[in-house]
Write a protein that holds these residues in place. Structure first.
Motif, PDB file in Angstrom:
ATOM      1  N   ARG A   1       1.776   9.629  -7.974  1.00 18.32           N
ATOM      2  CA  ARG A   1       2.371  10.940  -8.185  1.00 18.32           C
ATOM      3  C   ARG A   1       1.658  12.000  -7.367  1.00 18.32           C
TER       4      ARG A   1
ATOM      5  N   LEU B   1      -5.275   7.837  -0.631  1.00 16.99           N
ATOM      6  CA  LEU B   1      -6.203   8.909  -1.003  1.00 16.99           C
ATOM      7  C   LEU B   1      -7.627   8.530  -0.613  1.00 16.99           C
TER       8      LEU B   1
ATOM      9  N   MET C   1      -0.606   5.139  -3.152  1.00 14.61           N
ATOM     10  CA  MET C   1      -1.755   5.452  -3.989  1.00 14.61           C
ATOM     11  C   MET C   1      -3.079   5.091  -3.325  1.00 14.61           C
ATOM     12  N   ASN C   2      -3.035   4.243  -2.276  1.00 13.40           N
ATOM     13  CA  ASN C   2      -4.309   3.906  -1.653  1.00 13.40           C
ATOM     14  C   ASN C   2      -4.640   4.841  -0.509  1.00 13.40           C
TER      15      ASN C   2
ATOM     16  N   SER D   1      -4.978   6.753 -12.884  1.00 11.82           N
ATOM     17  CA  SER D   1      -4.332   5.447 -12.965  1.00 11.82           C
ATOM     18  C   SER D   1      -3.474   5.272 -11.722  1.00 11.82           C
ATOM     19  N   GLY D   2      -2.995   4.034 -11.498  1.00 14.62           N
ATOM     20  CA  GLY D   2      -2.198   3.760 -10.305  1.00 14.62           C
ATOM     21  C   GLY D   2      -1.007   4.702 -10.180  1.00 14.62           C
ATOM     22  N   GLY D   3      -0.307   4.891 -11.275  1.00 10.72           N
ATOM     23  CA  GLY D   3       0.870   5.742 -11.243  1.00 10.72           C
ATOM     24  C   GLY D   3       0.522   7.193 -10.954  1.00 10.72           C
ATOM     25  N   MET D   4      -0.623   7.639 -11.478  1.00 10.06           N
ATOM     26  CA  MET D   4      -1.015   9.027 -11.236  1.00 10.06           C
ATOM     27  C   MET D   4      -1.358   9.245  -9.771  1.00 10.06           C
ATOM     28  N   ARG D   5      -1.980   8.236  -9.160  1.00  8.65           N
ATOM     29  CA  ARG D   5      -2.281   8.376  -7.733  1.00  8.65           C
ATOM     30  C   ARG D   5      -0.991   8.464  -6.927  1.00  8.65           C
TER      31      ARG D   5
END
Ligand SMILES: Nc1ncnc2c1ncn2[C@@H]1O[C@H](COP(=O)(O)OP(=O)(O)OP(=O)(O)O)[C@@H](O)[C@H]1O
Ligand SMILES: Nc1ncnc2c1ncn2[C@@H]1O[C@H](COP(=O)(O)OP(=O)(O)OP(=O)(O)O)[C@@H](O)[C@H]1O
Ligand SMILES: [Mg+2]
Ligand SMILES: [Mg+2]
Lengths: 346, 329, 328
Positions: free
Chosen positions: B169, B111, B108-109, B163-167
């Motif tokens: 995904r 991006l 997630m980071n 959110s963290g989970g969306m990133r």
């Protein structure tokens, strides 16, 4: 307080959250005076955390758990509602008060890759809170505390890591640095946002045992955000289940796990993987659209995906009400099936 | 492809792979040593092991991609008959992402904070597959986001609005963008709730069945391994501890580390008071003990363990473990 | 992400630097010129201040044994002037660049970090400065004040910061978004601490790149001012040399050496700075898709692989396990 509206609550709360709301405006081209639209990240959440209590917070990804934690730290300004820490309100803090606030309440951030400054050594990162608060100004003393925090967090021997940079560590090692950075201040309340997600079971157990120990010895209270039901079962006193910015079920851990009331909680528990390949089951996966925190469903927020929704659900927004008549097992859920007495919200 | 023996063909063979981290002025850290594994078409291989035991390092090297200090010092990575370690930089660039893609740990980071998520996904596509039709590209991005459960209209948002989970995904969508043959998933669901985790794994399983996609799944969640994987590689301190099919690993583990790991896994149906952990800590990779790397923590340790490093033994033709106990029996 | 590389320490930075040919050439060119300037008295064949008695033959004398690059309109040695001129031009370049980058970085960091009103005000100001054409304003300012070297430095410095400010601001905005800044807040750190420990180190690489580019811009600006006659008459910069040569008939007397030498000096330094700056930028901001991971061939250590293979060969009495559990 009438029994029906009472939520299961600890006797002496250290942290008290009332009707907290955090909306993020969505930037959109305005056409013909269209209304501003908002992401309802946290939408009317109330709960309390007792002295020395571990409250677990679970819920779907994107339901607002991290936003809630950030708001409790004063890092996001609440849209409405207030937070009390030992009776002090967050809203009334000036910048000095905020600094003290952040000394007593510490947070373990969710993403250990992003929350470490890539240019600072591990030792400097963990020492930073001490420097900021002017604690242990003596170098040796500071280093001793840093080493203790690192070893407590499972980075042994700590001296091996002190001079490394974050990119020289594995994911789980970084996560332990983040934990050490929060523990080094010896906070009274710890907001732990998925603190052990990248750790193997053994180190996870070590850290959870450490936290349990801190709770025993120093009475530290913990808000524990996680997706791991297994951890919760062993560690948390109470569990709160969030869905789309709201708490939909809250109660004693074992009670909620063994006797879930809200259909969302039931669905969540049904998909927890079991560590035995001979027990492979069909996973029950919720149908329907991914919830959209901008255009909230009418009535109960869960109804479009709820397997047991009935005609009242799209109309009535259920409140979080306690279940049953006995006080022994405090347990509340926001579902019309559970609380027939719920009234339509005006 | 018609295969009359009906045994899926081998996609990837890793033989005796060793990787060091070299820092000037310090002895090299042997992060991975002598790892051998095989990946077949449509296979899901689970990779488990203690935090810091070299899982990410091993996975990165399969794409010939390492942190600046990393050096591949031994072995080979055969992918469909060619040794990836011998390919030129342009040839390997063609393999990366199009044939082997990876969901990075802490993805997630990865991006870029100042560009929209949709932008970054379309870039991941166009960098490998030239695509001039703007609407087709847009549709594809929307489709990918939908696949991982993010409403397509949110592609215009920036990473910090997710959110963290969306990133996480979004990164999974990016890994699937070029329909690769092998997906390396390094803790792909750490920030996801069990529901979305189940959805994503379902998705990966569908792709695996439909396209013969092979998956290497790195995770700490043994439940996940039990549900998803065909075979399991257990690593300890950079070496193979045990390698077998999933049933054997869970029900007849031979290596003491595997046994301890299974014991430590919390069981939801049977909550106990304290969680079990394995006492001690992993070896320093730049100053390894002469014997077995697990010896200082092993409950079944005996003299030989401290002096001699165990080889990998075959218990059965499909079950390998590196423990002196096995050889003795 | 630009800052990923920042995670390397100085030594590994040098290792990356060595591999970047552009930066290396730029550094060498600039280094050579700095060396020349510093050791001017030792290198220059003539002292520019020496009292000379000239005859008509000494004016615009052709390059020869005594004057390697000929002489100028006053019979002075062009090569020595050029060498001493490097001192003036580089001094102006460094100091003016320091001033403009200091202002630009400060404005950029504050605007980016504080946002809101502060940002509006600072960026509005920056925009105004950006719209005003630099050269005419510089001419006016230098004409109003005395054309002393220090004045020229200050004028160039305070007119040249706008580009830096905008770049630094956008970089600051990107860094500010990152979680470790939020974490710093969460431990109770104040704005000043965050700027000092978290923002500044991460925008520093960009500041360095900008300084290098600003040096070349400042040297160009000084040359322009001198060329149109607004230079400090008591010093001899390259622009001044051009000005004299042009104004005093170098062209008509065919004394091209008096024109080309200072011109080449300017081009040399500007080229050096541009190469170094762009090389640094490439290095600090690698546009590869795998930012912090390396993809280079040096990752595969063939020697050791061969050695390990040989060792295995030697030891292999039994066959190495190569089967797959999934086949069973
Ligand atoms: N700064 C922001 N601007 C706009 N929207 C935001 C912002 N921060 C969060 N959101 C949105 O608010 C919602 C809740 O986000 P949050 O990070 O709190 O989720 P979460 O419960 O922590 O999820 P996860 O388990 O995936 O980390 C999401 O829909 C997210 O997109
Ligand atoms: N650049 C580096 N320099 C030196 N050592 C490193 C470097 N990167 C990683 N290491 C070390 O190599 C070991 C293996 O790291 P790796 O990231 O492969 O672990 P992992 O198994 O993926 O762990 P986790 O489950 O925590 O992600 C770790 O002990 C780590 O400290
Ligand atoms: Mg979160
Ligand atoms: Mg890893």
């Amino acid at each position: 307080m009438s029994k029906a509206t009472m939520q299961p609550e600890p006797d002496s709360p250290i942290l008290e959250v009332t009707d907290l709301r955090k909306l993020f405006p969505v930037k959109k081209v305005r056409l013909f005076g269209a209304k501003d639209r908002f992401v309802h990240a946290v939408d009317g959440v109330s709960f309390q955390v007792g002295h020395g209590e571990v409250l677990a917070l679970v819920g779907e990804s994107g339901c607002g758990k991290s936003t809630l934690a950030l708001t409790l730290m004063g890092l996001e300004k609440p849209t409405s509602g207030d937070i009390l820490f030992e009776g002090d309100s967050l809203a009334s803090q000036n910048s000095r008060g905020l600094k003290t606030w952040r000394r007593h309440i510490q947070m373990v951030f969710q993403d250990p890759y992003e929350s470490l400054n890539p240019l600072m050594t591990i030792g400097d990162i963990v020492a930073e809170p001490l420097v900021v608060h002017g604690i242990a100004p003596n170098r040796e003393e500071r280093e001793a505390r840093v080493i203790r925090a690192l070893e407590d967090s499972g980075l042994k021997p700590a001296t091996e890591y002190l001079h490394r940079l974050p990119h020289e560590l594995s994911g789980g090692q970084r996560q332990r640095v983040v934990i050490a950075g929060a523990l080094v201040l010896e906070p009274t309340v710890l907001l732990a946002d998925e603190p052990v997600s990248m750790l193997d079971v053994s180190i996870r157990a070590e850290i959870l045992n450490l936290l349990a120990d801190l709770r025993q010895k120093r009475g530290i209270s913990i808000l524990f955000i996680t997706h791991d039901m297994g951890t919760i079962a062993h560690f948390a006193d109470r569990i709160a289940v969030m869905y789309l910015g709201r708490i939909v079920e809250i109660g004693q851990t074992l009670e909620v796990l063994s006797n879930p009331q809200h259909p969302y909680t039931k669905a969540l528990l049904s998909v927890v993987p079991v560590p035995n390949p001979r027990l492979r089951r069909e996973r029950i996966i919720l149908q329907g659209e991914t919830p959209n925190p901008i255009d909230l469903p009418s009535g109960c927020r869960f109804h479009p995906r709820c397997p047991v929704a009935f005609e009242q659900c799209p109309v009535v927004d259920p409140r979080l009400l306690s279940i049953g008549d006995q006080d022994e097992i405090p347990h509340a859920a926001a579902c019309l099936l559970v609380n027939a007495e719920s009234q339509p919200v005006p | 492809m018609i295969n009359d023996t009906n045994i899926p063909s081998t996609l990837m063979e890793v033989n005796h792979l060793s990787i060091d981290y070299v820092t000037p002025g310090r002895p090299p850290a042997h992060a991975v040593e002598d790892v051998t594994l095989t990946l077949r078409e449509g296979e899901v291989l689970g990779l488990v092991g203690e935090s810091g035991c070299g899982k990410t390092t091993l996975m990165l090297s399969l794409m010939r991609l390492l942190p600046a200090a990393g050096r591949i010092v031994g072995g080979e990575v055969n992918f469909m008959g060619t040794d990836l370690l011998n390919l030129s930089e342009t040839d390997i660039a063609d393999v990366r992402w199009k044939r082997i893609s990876m969901i990075f740990q802490g993805a997630m980071n990865a991006l870029n904070p100042v560009r929209t998520v949709g932008d970054q996904i379309s870039e991941a596509i166009t960098q490998h597959i030239p695509m001039n039709d703007k609407t087709a590209l847009d549709n594809r991005v929307g489709e990918l986001l939908d696949l991982v459960g993010i409403a397509p209209h949110r592609k215009v948002e920036y990473p910090h609005q997710y959110s963290g989970g969306m990133r996480q995904r979004a990164m999974i969508a990016m890994a699937l963008a070029c329909t690769p043959q092998v997906v390396i998933a390094d803790e792909p669901t750490t920030a996801l709730d069990v529901m979305i985790q189940a959805q994503i794994l379902e998705l990966l399983q569908t792709l695996q069945q439909k396209l013969g996609l092979a998956i290497i799944l790195v995770t700490h969640d043994l439940g996940l391994v039990a549900e998803m994987c065909d075979s399991v590689l257990v690593m300890y301190g950079g070496v193979t501890a045990e390698y077998s099919d999933v049933d054997t690993i869970f029900n007849e583990p031979k290596h003491p580390y595997t046994q301890e790991l299974l014991k430590a896994f919390p069981d939801l149906s049977n909550p106990r008071e304290t969680l079990a952990s394995i006492p001690g800590y992993p070896p320093r990779l730049d100053a390894l003990p002469p014997g077995c790397r697990f010896a200082p923590r092993c409950p079944a340790v005996f003299d030989r363990c401290h002096v001699e490093q165990p080889d990998i033994h075959a218990v059965t033709p499909t079950h390998y473990t590196s423990c002196h106990l096995v050889e003795n029996s | 992400m630009a800052d990923q590389v920042g995670a390397t320490n100085l030594r590994s930075l040098w290792r990356v630097f060595r591999r970047n040919r552009m930066a290396l050439v730029g550094l060498f060119m600039l280094g050579a010129m700095i060396f020349t300037a510093v050791f001017a008295p030792q290198i220059a064949p003539h002292d520019p201040d020496e009292v000379i008695r000239i005859s008509i033959d000494d004016i615009y004398a052709k390059p020869g044994a005594n004057h390697l690059l000929g002489t100028d309109d006053a019979g002075r040695d062009v090569l020595s002037n050029f060498i001493y001129g490097a001192r003036v031009s580089l001094t102006v370049g460094f100091f003016a660049a320091a001033i403009s980058v200091f202002i630009g970085a400060t404005v950029g960091i504050f605007a980016g970090f504080y946002g809101g009103r502060v940002e509006n005000l600072l960026m509005r100001f920056t925009d105004i400065m950006l719209v005003i054409p630099d050269l005419p304003l510089a001419i006016v300012l230098v004409a109003l004040t005395k054309p002393r070297l220090s004045n020229i430095i200050i004028v160039i410095g305070i007119l040249g910061w706008t580009g830096t400010a905008r770049l630094i601001r956008s970089q600051t905005l990107a860094v500010k978004q990152r979680k470790f800044v939020l974490r710093a807040r969460a431990i109770g750190a104040g704005n000043w601490h965050i700027i000092r420990r978290h923002i500044f180190p991460l925008v520093l690489p960009l500041i360095v790149v900008n300084t290098v580019l600003a040096i070349s811009l400042a040297i160009l600006a000084e040359s322009t001012l001198s060329f149109i006659g607004l230079g400090d008459p008591t010093t001899l910069s390259w622009g001044q040399m051009l000005n004299y040569a042009f104004g005093r008939g170098a062209m008509s007397s065919g004394a091209l050496w008096a024109l080309i030498t200072p011109g080449l000096g300017i081009v040399w330094v500007v080229l050096a700075c541009t190469l170094l700056g762009q090389g640094l930028e490439q290095m600090l901001n690698p546009r590869t898709e795998w930012h912090h991971l390396s993809v280079g061939a040096e990752m595969v250590d063939r020697e050791q692989i061969a050695r390990h293979a040989a060792m295995r060969e030697e030891a292999s009495l039994g066959a190495a396990p190569t089967g797959s559990p999934a086949s069973g």
